[in-house]
Design a protein around this motif. Structure first.
Motif, PDB file in Angstrom:
ATOM      1  N   HIS A   1      -2.366  -1.206  -3.470  1.00  0.00           N
ATOM      2  CA  HIS A   1      -3.380  -0.331  -2.869  1.00  0.00           C
ATOM      3  C   HIS A   1      -2.844   1.093  -2.714  1.00  0.00           C
ATOM      4  O   HIS A   1      -1.633   1.293  -2.527  1.00  0.00           O
TER       5      HIS A   1
ATOM      6  N   ALA B   1       0.851  -1.192   0.000  1.00  0.00           N
ATOM      7  CA  ALA B   1       0.000   0.000   0.000  1.00  0.00           C
ATOM      8  C   ALA B   1       0.887   1.241   0.000  1.00  0.00           C
ATOM      9  O   ALA B   1       1.900   1.291   0.701  1.00  0.00           O
TER      10      ALA B   1
ATOM     11  N   TYR C   1      -4.935   5.790   9.455  1.00  0.00           N
ATOM     12  CA  TYR C   1      -4.954   4.326   9.406  1.00  0.00           C
ATOM     13  C   TYR C   1      -4.088   3.795  10.547  1.00  0.00           C
ATOM     14  O   TYR C   1      -2.865   3.978  10.537  1.00  0.00           O
TER      15      TYR C   1
ATOM     16  N   VAL D   1      -9.501  -1.731   6.878  1.00  0.00           N
ATOM     17  CA  VAL D   1      -8.952  -2.133   5.586  1.00  0.00           C
ATOM     18  C   VAL D   1      -7.826  -3.114   5.869  1.00  0.00           C
ATOM     19  O   VAL D   1      -7.274  -3.157   6.977  1.00  0.00           O
TER      20      VAL D   1
ATOM     21  N   ILE E   1       0.704   5.099   1.071  1.00  0.00           N
ATOM     22  CA  ILE E   1      -0.131   5.986   1.884  1.00  0.00           C
ATOM     23  C   ILE E   1      -0.090   7.368   1.262  1.00  0.00           C
ATOM     24  O   ILE E   1       0.926   8.073   1.338  1.00  0.00           O
TER      25      ILE E   1
ATOM     26  N   ILE F   1      -8.376   3.364  -1.856  1.00  0.00           N
ATOM     27  CA  ILE F   1      -9.276   3.549  -0.713  1.00  0.00           C
ATOM     28  C   ILE F   1      -9.234   5.023  -0.330  1.00  0.00           C
ATOM     29  O   ILE F   1      -8.160   5.589  -0.125  1.00  0.00           O
TER      30      ILE F   1
ATOM     31  N   TRP G   1      -3.946   4.087   0.009  1.00  0.00           N
ATOM     32  CA  TRP G   1      -4.778   4.484   1.143  1.00  0.00           C
ATOM     33  C   TRP G   1      -4.675   6.001   1.286  1.00  0.00           C
ATOM     34  O   TRP G   1      -3.642   6.525   1.699  1.00  0.00           O
TER      35      TRP G   1
END
Length: 254
Positions: free
Chosen positions: A51, A28, A121, A99, A30, A77, A53
């Motif tokens: 991903h 992911a 997160y 998540v 960020i 996301i 985020w």
């Protein structure tokens, strides 16, 4: 197996973060402050981005979404509370949702105030949180959209995380924040020590991020608006919200 965090500078003072799970092979990113640098760093690490985020809508946090998605096909996301101001996303999440990256679970936190839908997160099993622009080393985000009540509530939620939580904040603001913090809290010995450490790191062009909640609890004035000495200093005894607002206003004009 622990997650791996790869942090790197980008733009003028942002940090990018890649979060990688060895078991699933998922990665992911960020926020997307600088798509070119993000893709470069992922290639260097040999990690395939699965991903994005997003923490909030500002362009230095979501502006690279499309380019990273085009290059990787990743799933984006985004916080529902920032609405369509993040135009490129696959799923929206609310505070209280979770998540996953592989089997690792991140809890979506309400850290509104900088923007109305700002989220963080928190991965409790890994003792880390990606907090965007909600809190910084010795600072917090400007209240572009929220109110002092909203932002102070965010500080309380962050303060309630376990003390050993590592906070990955998104900008290198620590020296400026330290100058302000020592100006309004000059008798704080822990703050003086922390400020000196920040100066030493920056003199060697080293990052001051991440920080730890334990360190910030003792030194960050924005987390200490309910401390009697801070309230007295700011002239709002018994009123944490007014004290927080006064600290934020003083920083904005420092």
């Amino acid at each position: 197996m622990p997650l791996h965090v790869h942090q790197f500078p980008c733009l003028s003072d942002n940090y990018g973060f890649l979060l990688h799970d060895d078991v699933s092979g998922e990665t992911a990113v960020i926020d997307t402050p600088d798509a070119e640098e993000i893709l470069k760093q992922a290639e260097i690490k040999g990690w395939a981005i699965s991903h994005i985020w997003n923490t909030h809508w500002h362009p230095d946090h979501a502006g690279g979404n499309q380019a990273v998605k085009d290059a990787t096909g990743c799933t984006i996301i985004a916080p529902r509370g920032d609405g369509e101001r993040i135009p490129v996303y696959d799923h929206q999440v609310d505070p209280g949702d979770t998540v996953k990256l592989g089997d690792h679970v991140a809890h979506v936190m309400d850290v509104s105030g900088h923007t109305l839908g700002h989220i963080a997160y928190h991965l409790p099993d890994n003792e880390i949180a990606f907090v965007g622009d909600s809190i910084f080393a010795l600072g917090c985000g400007r209240m572009f959209e929220g109110t002092p009540e909203m932002m102070w509530s965010t500080m309380l939620r962050l303060r309630d995380l376990p003390d050993n939580t590592t906070l990955y904040c998104a900008h290198e603001y620590s020296q400026a924040n330290a100058r302000f913090a020592t100006h309004i809290d000059p008798d704080n010995a822990a703050l003086a020590e922390y400020s000196a450490r920040i100066d030493a790191l920056r003199a060697e062009d080293k990052p001051t991020v991440p920080t730890t909640l334990a360190r910030e609890l003792d030194t960050n004035p924005f987390l200490r608006a309910d401390v009697a000495a801070m309230q007295a200093h700011m002239g709002h005894e018994g009123d944490a919200v007014a004290t927080f607002a006064a600290i934020r206003s003083a920083k904005d004009n420092f």
